[in-house]
Scaffold this motif. Structure first.
Motif, PDB file in Angstrom:
ATOM      1  N   CYS A   1       0.723  -1.126   0.067  1.00 34.08           N
ATOM      2  CA  CYS A   1       0.090   0.067   0.144  1.00 34.08           C
ATOM      3  C   CYS A   1       0.909   1.158  -0.122  1.00 34.08           C
ATOM      4  O   CYS A   1       0.556   2.287  -0.884  1.00 34.08           O
ATOM      5  CB  CYS A   1      -0.886  -0.034   1.079  1.00 34.08           C
ATOM      6  SG  CYS A   1      -1.683  -1.627   1.697  1.00 34.08           S
TER       7      CYS A   1
ATOM      8  N   CYS B   1       2.219   3.040  -3.141  1.00 31.76           N
ATOM      9  CA  CYS B   1       1.301   4.176  -3.728  1.00 31.76           C
ATOM     10  C   CYS B   1       0.733   5.307  -2.780  1.00 31.76           C
ATOM     11  O   CYS B   1       0.879   6.240  -3.260  1.00 31.76           O
ATOM     12  CB  CYS B   1       0.032   3.500  -4.403  1.00 31.76           C
ATOM     13  SG  CYS B   1       0.254   2.247  -5.786  1.00 31.76           S
ATOM     14  N   HIS B   2       0.771   4.887  -1.512  1.00 34.72           N
ATOM     15  CA  HIS B   2       0.263   5.889  -0.843  1.00 34.72           C
ATOM     16  C   HIS B   2       1.244   6.555  -0.204  1.00 34.72           C
ATOM     17  O   HIS B   2       0.845   7.462   0.708  1.00 34.72           O
ATOM     18  CB  HIS B   2      -1.028   5.431   0.146  1.00 34.72           C
ATOM     19  CG  HIS B   2      -2.249   4.909  -0.461  1.00 34.72           C
ATOM     20  ND1 HIS B   2      -3.266   5.699  -1.104  1.00 34.72           N
ATOM     21  CD2 HIS B   2      -2.688   3.662  -0.752  1.00 34.72           C
ATOM     22  CE1 HIS B   2      -4.277   5.303  -1.533  1.00 34.72           C
ATOM     23  NE2 HIS B   2      -4.047   3.910  -1.529  1.00 34.72           N
TER      24      HIS B   2
ATOM     25  N   PRO C   1      -4.264   9.091  -3.357  1.00 34.56           N
ATOM     26  CA  PRO C   1      -4.377  10.105  -2.341  1.00 34.56           C
ATOM     27  C   PRO C   1      -3.500   9.683  -1.224  1.00 34.56           C
ATOM     28  O   PRO C   1      -3.304   8.601  -0.762  1.00 34.56           O
ATOM     29  CB  PRO C   1      -5.977  10.075  -2.030  1.00 34.56           C
ATOM     30  CG  PRO C   1      -6.238   8.756  -2.579  1.00 34.56           C
ATOM     31  CD  PRO C   1      -5.395   8.508  -3.611  1.00 34.56           C
TER      32      PRO C   1
ATOM     33  N   GLN D   1     -15.362  12.569   2.332  1.00 36.06           N
ATOM     34  CA  GLN D   1     -14.453  12.460   1.170  1.00 36.06           C
ATOM     35  C   GLN D   1     -15.506  12.670  -0.254  1.00 36.06           C
ATOM     36  O   GLN D   1     -16.223  11.844  -0.432  1.00 36.06           O
ATOM     37  CB  GLN D   1     -14.016  10.813   1.199  1.00 36.06           C
ATOM     38  CG  GLN D   1     -13.020  10.685   2.144  1.00 36.06           C
ATOM     39  CD  GLN D   1     -11.858  11.413   1.814  1.00 36.06           C
ATOM     40  OE1 GLN D   1     -11.132  11.116   0.730  1.00 36.06           O
ATOM     41  NE2 GLN D   1     -11.211  12.149   2.655  1.00 36.06           N
TER      42      GLN D   1
ATOM     43  N   TYR E   1     -15.856   2.599   5.146  1.00 39.56           N
ATOM     44  CA  TYR E   1     -15.604   3.207   3.955  1.00 39.56           C
ATOM     45  C   TYR E   1     -14.188   2.904   3.673  1.00 39.56           C
ATOM     46  O   TYR E   1     -13.679   2.250   2.547  1.00 39.56           O
ATOM     47  CB  TYR E   1     -15.678   4.668   4.020  1.00 39.56           C
ATOM     48  CG  TYR E   1     -14.807   5.413   2.837  1.00 39.56           C
ATOM     49  CD1 TYR E   1     -15.577   5.443   1.551  1.00 39.56           C
ATOM     50  CD2 TYR E   1     -13.471   5.792   2.910  1.00 39.56           C
ATOM     51  CE1 TYR E   1     -14.651   5.958   0.483  1.00 39.56           C
ATOM     52  CE2 TYR E   1     -12.868   6.628   2.038  1.00 39.56           C
ATOM     53  CZ  TYR E   1     -13.491   6.683   0.691  1.00 39.56           C
ATOM     54  OH  TYR E   1     -12.975   7.264  -0.232  1.00 39.56           O
TER      55      TYR E   1
ATOM     56  N   PRO F   1     -12.092  -1.003  -4.584  1.00 36.85           N
ATOM     57  CA  PRO F   1     -11.563   0.423  -4.765  1.00 36.85           C
ATOM     58  C   PRO F   1     -12.410   0.937  -5.961  1.00 36.85           C
ATOM     59  O   PRO F   1     -12.507   2.100  -6.054  1.00 36.85           O
ATOM     60  CB  PRO F   1     -10.145  -0.158  -4.918  1.00 36.85           C
ATOM     61  CG  PRO F   1     -10.049  -1.486  -5.546  1.00 36.85           C
ATOM     62  CD  PRO F   1     -10.992  -2.187  -4.697  1.00 36.85           C
TER      63      PRO F   1
ATOM     64  N   VAL G   1     -14.729   5.802  -5.859  1.00 36.69           N
ATOM     65  CA  VAL G   1     -13.221   6.261  -6.384  1.00 36.69           C
ATOM     66  C   VAL G   1     -13.326   7.732  -6.002  1.00 36.69           C
ATOM     67  O   VAL G   1     -14.131   8.473  -6.193  1.00 36.69           O
ATOM     68  CB  VAL G   1     -13.078   6.286  -7.961  1.00 36.69           C
ATOM     69  CG1 VAL G   1     -11.873   6.994  -8.257  1.00 36.69           C
ATOM     70  CG2 VAL G   1     -13.188   4.608  -8.416  1.00 36.69           C
ATOM     71  N   VAL G   2     -11.858   7.943  -5.506  1.00 37.15           N
ATOM     72  CA  VAL G   2     -11.998   9.249  -4.661  1.00 37.15           C
ATOM     73  C   VAL G   2     -11.735  10.351  -6.183  1.00 37.15           C
ATOM     74  O   VAL G   2     -10.941  10.118  -6.980  1.00 37.15           O
ATOM     75  CB  VAL G   2     -10.419   9.515  -3.926  1.00 37.15           C
ATOM     76  CG1 VAL G   2     -10.249  10.807  -3.275  1.00 37.15           C
ATOM     77  CG2 VAL G   2     -10.397   8.456  -3.050  1.00 37.15           C
TER      78      VAL G   2
ATOM     79  N   MET H   1      -6.116   1.500  -8.170  1.00 34.87           N
ATOM     80  CA  MET H   1      -5.760   0.832  -7.197  1.00 34.87           C
ATOM     81  C   MET H   1      -6.477  -0.669  -7.200  1.00 34.87           C
ATOM     82  O   MET H   1      -7.683  -0.853  -7.773  1.00 34.87           O
ATOM     83  CB  MET H   1      -6.429   1.335  -5.814  1.00 34.87           C
ATOM     84  CG  MET H   1      -6.400   0.403  -4.620  1.00 34.87           C
ATOM     85  SD  MET H   1      -6.725   1.490  -3.105  1.00 34.87           S
ATOM     86  CE  MET H   1      -6.837  -0.043  -1.906  1.00 34.87           C
TER      87      MET H   1
HETATM   88  C1  HEC Z   1      -1.486   0.635  -7.393  1.00 40.88           C
HETATM   89  C2  HEC Z   1      -1.402   1.674  -6.370  1.00 40.88           C
HETATM   90  C3  HEC Z   1      -2.305   1.541  -5.167  1.00 40.88           C
HETATM   91  C4  HEC Z   1      -2.145   0.358  -4.391  1.00 40.88           C
HETATM   92  C5  HEC Z   1      -1.044  -0.616  -4.239  1.00 40.88           C
HETATM   93  C6  HEC Z   1      -3.156   0.751  -3.006  1.00 40.88           C
HETATM   94  N1  HEC Z   1      -3.891   1.640  -3.430  1.00 40.88           N
HETATM   95 FE1  HEC Z   1      -5.291   2.758  -2.359  1.00 40.88          FE
HETATM   96  N2  HEC Z   1      -5.612   3.770  -3.657  1.00 40.88           N
HETATM   97  C7  HEC Z   1      -5.077   4.081  -4.869  1.00 40.88           C
HETATM   98  C8  HEC Z   1      -5.449   5.240  -5.521  1.00 40.88           C
HETATM   99  C9  HEC Z   1      -4.994   5.698  -7.063  1.00 40.88           C
HETATM  100  C10 HEC Z   1      -6.759   5.615  -5.018  1.00 40.88           C
HETATM  101  C11 HEC Z   1      -7.723   6.661  -5.273  1.00 40.88           C
HETATM  102  C12 HEC Z   1      -8.480   6.116  -6.255  1.00 40.88           C
HETATM  103  C13 HEC Z   1      -9.740   5.413  -5.890  1.00 40.88           C
HETATM  104  O1  HEC Z   1     -10.484   5.733  -4.831  1.00 40.88           O
HETATM  105  O2  HEC Z   1      -9.714   3.940  -6.163  1.00 40.88           O
HETATM  106  C14 HEC Z   1      -6.521   4.714  -3.658  1.00 40.88           C
HETATM  107  C15 HEC Z   1      -7.699   4.970  -2.643  1.00 40.88           C
HETATM  108  C16 HEC Z   1      -7.745   4.303  -1.330  1.00 40.88           C
HETATM  109  C17 HEC Z   1      -8.549   4.792  -0.388  1.00 40.88           C
HETATM  110  C18 HEC Z   1      -9.402   5.807  -0.225  1.00 40.88           C
HETATM  111  C19 HEC Z   1      -8.595   7.055   0.081  1.00 40.88           C
HETATM  112  C20 HEC Z   1      -9.617   8.324   0.267  1.00 40.88           C
HETATM  113  O3  HEC Z   1      -8.913   9.199   0.196  1.00 40.88           O
HETATM  114  O4  HEC Z   1     -10.652   8.210   0.459  1.00 40.88           O
HETATM  115  C21 HEC Z   1      -8.021   3.887   0.765  1.00 40.88           C
HETATM  116  C22 HEC Z   1      -8.487   3.961   2.070  1.00 40.88           C
HETATM  117  C23 HEC Z   1      -7.095   3.088   0.195  1.00 40.88           C
HETATM  118  N3  HEC Z   1      -6.738   3.512  -1.000  1.00 40.88           N
HETATM  119  C24 HEC Z   1      -6.105   2.002   0.785  1.00 40.88           C
HETATM  120  C25 HEC Z   1      -4.970   1.392   0.540  1.00 40.88           C
HETATM  121  C26 HEC Z   1      -4.525   0.427   1.345  1.00 40.88           C
HETATM  122  C27 HEC Z   1      -4.914  -0.047   2.723  1.00 40.88           C
HETATM  123  C28 HEC Z   1      -3.911  -0.571   0.426  1.00 40.88           C
HETATM  124  C29 HEC Z   1      -2.999  -1.735   0.798  1.00 40.88           C
HETATM  125  C30 HEC Z   1      -3.836  -2.769   1.118  1.00 40.88           C
HETATM  126  C31 HEC Z   1      -3.919   0.230  -0.761  1.00 40.88           C
HETATM  127  N4  HEC Z   1      -4.706   1.323  -0.805  1.00 40.88           N
HETATM  128  C32 HEC Z   1      -3.154   0.154  -2.147  1.00 40.88           C
HETATM  129  C33 HEC Z   1      -3.770   3.412  -5.155  1.00 40.88           C
HETATM  130  C34 HEC Z   1      -3.278   2.348  -4.625  1.00 40.88           C
END
Ligand code: HEC
Ligand SMILES: [Cu+2]
Length: 326
Positions: free
Chosen positions: A229, A232-233, A242, A252, A266, A274, A278-279, A286
Motif C-alpha cells: 500500500c 502508492c500511498h 491520495p 470524502q 468506507y 476500490p 473512487v476518490v 488501485m
Molecule cells: C497501485 C497503487 C495503489 C495500491 C497498491 C494501493 N492503493 Fe489505495 N488507492 C490508490 C488510488 C489511485 C486511490 C484513489 C482512487 C480510488 O479511490 O480508487 C486509492 C484509494 C484508497 C483509499 C481511499 C482514500 C481516500 O482518500 O478516500 C484507501 C483507504 C486506500 N486506497 C487504502 C489502500 C490500502 C490499505 C492499500 C493496501 C492494502 C492500498 N490502498 C493499495 C492506489 C493504490
C-alpha cells in the motif's frame, strides 16, 4: 468456558440498561392497568348476565359517546408516551459520543475475538473500563452472528462483509454474560463467554498484563508496507494516489460527485472494492485486495488509517500518531 448461570432477570451494568428496565416495567404496568379492568368486567358480566339469571335486562344502554371517547383516547395517549420514550432510547443507541474507546470484534464459528487499540487480544471475553464510552466495530469471518450483552440490554448483528457498531458506557464493575444471539451453526448455543467491566485502574492493569510489542495501528502499518500500500500511498510514491493522512471520519468527495464520510466501512470498502467509490481527482488504478486480506488484518489496516490523524502524520516516526491506551 464458564457461562453465567441462568438468571430470571439479568444484572444491569449501565445507566442505559437500567432505563430499558424502567421502560419494560412501566410498559408492563400500563398493559396490566389497561387489561385487568377489561378482564374483570368480562368475568363479572359473564356471571351477572348468564342465561337464566334474573338480572335486570330492561332498557339496555346502547351508546355512551363520552365513555367511548375516553376508553379509546386515554389508552392511545398512554401508549404513545411509550412510543416516544422507546424511540428516544433506541435512537440514542445510534449516536455514539465523540472520543470513544474503539474495540474491534471479529466473530467466527464459534467464537468472538476482540482486539484492543493497544494490540491486546482476547477470545470469548471482553474486558472494558467502567465510566468510559466504548464503541465496538464488529464483523464476521463466516456467517451472521449477533453480539449480545444482556447486562447492557444490547444486541447487534455481526455480519460478514461489513462493519456494524455498538456503543455503551458500562458503570458497574463485575463479570457478566457475553452471548451469540443468532443461530450460527451446531455450536451456536455454546458461543460466548464473559463480559468483564473493570474500574479504569483495573482495566489499565489488565492491559499491562499482556506483552504486546505493537499496537493495533502499528500492526496495520507493518501490513501497509508488506502489502505494498505504501508504494502508492506513501509520501515518496510515484503512483498518483491520495494521502490517507487525516481522512478518517472526514467527508470524502468521490469521482461521481457524491460525498461520503470516511468511516471504518468506507476504508474497508476502499481496500476490497476500490472501483466502487473512487476518490475525486484520481484514476481507479488501485487493485482490489478482495480475498487476500483476512478480517483481522483488515481491522489492523483500518486502525492504521484511523491513526493517521493529520497531514503531517505520514512523516512521523512509526506509531507516533497512535493513541496510547488510557
Ligand atoms: C497501485 C497503487 C495503489 C495500491 C497498491 C494501493 N492503493 Fe489505495 N488507492 C490508490 C488510488 C489511485 C486511490 C484513489 C482512487 C480510488 O479511490 O480508487 C486509492 C484509494 C484508497 C483509499 C481511499 C482514500 C481516500 O482518500 O478516500 C484507501 C483507504 C486506500 N486506497 C487504502 C489502500 C490500502 C490499505 C492499500 C493496501 C492494502 C492500498 N490502498 C493499495 C492506489 C493504490
Ligand atoms: Cu454465533
Amino acid at each position: 468456558m464458564a457461562l453465567a448461570p441462568v438468571e430470571l432477570w439479568p444484572a444491569s451494568a449501565s445507566a442505559y440498561a437500567r432505563e430499558i428496565d424502567r421502560l419494560i416495567w412501566s410498559y408492563t404496568g400500563l398493559i396490566l392497568f389497561l387489561a385487568v379492568p377489561i378482564i374483570a368486567c368480562l368475568v363479572v358480566f359473564a356471571i351477572r348476565y348468564r342465561r337464566g339469571s334474573d338480572a335486570d335486562r330492561s332498557n339496555p344502554p346502547v351508546h355512551g359517546l363520552r365513555l367511548e371517547l375516553a376508553w379509546t383516547g386515554l389508552p392511545f395517549l398512554a401508549t404513545l408516551v411509550f412510543y416516544f420514550w422507546a424511540a428516544d432510547l433506541y435512537s440514542r443507541q445510534w449516536v455514539p459520543p465523540k472520543d470513544t474507546l474503539d474495540i474491534a470484534i471479529v466473530a467466527e464459528q464459534w467464537m468472538f475475538k476482540a482486539e484492543h487499540p493497544g494490540g491486546q487480544r482476547e477470545i470469548d471475553e471482553l474486558h472494558v473500563p467502567a465510566g468510559r464510552p466504548v464503541r465496538l466495530v464488529m464483523t464476521s469471518q463466516d456467517v451472521i452472528h449477533s453480539f449480545y450483552l444482556p447486562a447492557l440490554r444490547l444486541k447487534q448483528d455481526v455480519l460478514p462483509g461489513r462493519y456494524t457498531t455498538l456503543w455503551f458506557e458500562a458503570d458497574t464493575p463485575g463479570t457478566y454474560a457475553l452471548r451469540c444471539a443468532e443461530y450460527c451453526g451446531s455450536e451456536h448455543s455454546a458461543m460466548g463467554g464473559r463480559f468483564v467491566v473493570l474500574s479504569p485502574k483495573d482495566y489499565a492493569a489488565w492491559l499491562a498484563t499482556f506483552s504486546v510489542d505493537r499496537t493495533l495501528a502499528q500492526e496495520g502499518e507493518a501490513l501497509f508496507r508488506r502489502l505494498g500500500c505504501s508504494g502508492c500511498h506513501g509520501a515518496r510514491s510515484v503512483a498518483r494516489a491520495p494521502s490517507l493522512a487525516g481522512i478518517s471520519g472526514k467527508p470524502q468527495p468521490l469521482a461521481d460527485g457524491s460525498i461520503v464520510i470516511a468511516d471504518e466501512q468506507y476504508v474497508r470498502d476502499s481496500i476490497l472494492q476500490p472501483k466502487r467509490q473512487v476518490v475525486a481527482g484520481f484514476a481507479p488504478i488501485m487493485p482490489s485486495f478482495e480475498g487476500q486480506i483476512g478480517e483481522e488484518d483488515l481491522v489492523r489496516l483500518v486502525a492504521y488509517v484511523k491513526s493517521l490523524a493529520d497531514a503531517s502524520a505520514e512523516a512521523a516516526p512509526p506509531g507516533a500518531a497512535v493513541e496510547p491506551p488510557r
